[in-house]
Design an enzyme around this catalytic site. Structure first.
Site, PDB file in Angstrom:
ATOM      1  N   CYS A 180      53.009  -2.338  -7.498  1.00  0.00           N
ATOM      2  CA  CYS A 180      54.316  -2.687  -7.491  1.00  0.00           C
ATOM      3  C   CYS A 180      55.180  -1.760  -8.452  1.00  0.00           C
ATOM      4  O   CYS A 180      56.013  -0.976  -8.378  1.00  0.00           O
ATOM      5  CB  CYS A 180      54.639  -3.912  -7.629  1.00  0.00           C
ATOM      6  SG  CYS A 180      53.976  -4.873  -5.964  1.00  0.00           S
ATOM      7  N   CYS A 189      51.775  -7.417  -9.793  1.00  0.00           N
ATOM      8  CA  CYS A 189      51.327  -6.550  -8.974  1.00  0.00           C
ATOM      9  C   CYS A 189      51.481  -5.118  -9.545  1.00  0.00           C
ATOM     10  O   CYS A 189      52.467  -4.569  -9.646  1.00  0.00           O
ATOM     11  CB  CYS A 189      52.091  -6.596  -7.649  1.00  0.00           C
ATOM     12  SG  CYS A 189      51.719  -5.253  -6.500  1.00  0.00           S
TER      13      CYS A 189
END
Length: 81
Positions: free
Chosen positions: A14, A11
């Site tokens: 993230c 991600c």
């Protein structure tokens, strides 16, 4: 109080949020949960996307939930101030 950050290694948002959070001193414990390695915990908190941040009170009840990336100022306004 405790802040849980749900993330995944694949991600991009993230990773960006992690870099922002590294520059901020948190006033409570941080728990980082990899949803690929711990799907049960993600299901427990009904995480549907990453990154997801959940602030728990002293009784482990969610008080604030944010899904998606945040700017440094948004993070501070939501979880610090």
């Amino acid at each position: 109080m405790k802040l849980i950050k749900f993330e995944a290694p694949w991600c991009g948002p993230c990773k960006a949020l992690s870099k922002i959070m590294e520059t901020i001193e948190l006033p409570y414990k941080l728990e980082v949960v990899n949803i690929d390695e711990n799907p049960e915990k993600a299901m427990k908190y009904r995480v549907r996307g990453v990154p997801t941040l959940i602030l728990l009170d002293d009784e482990e009840k969610p008080t604030i939930t944010k899904v998606g990336s945040l700017t440094k100022q948004e993070f501070i306004d939501t979880f610090i101030n």
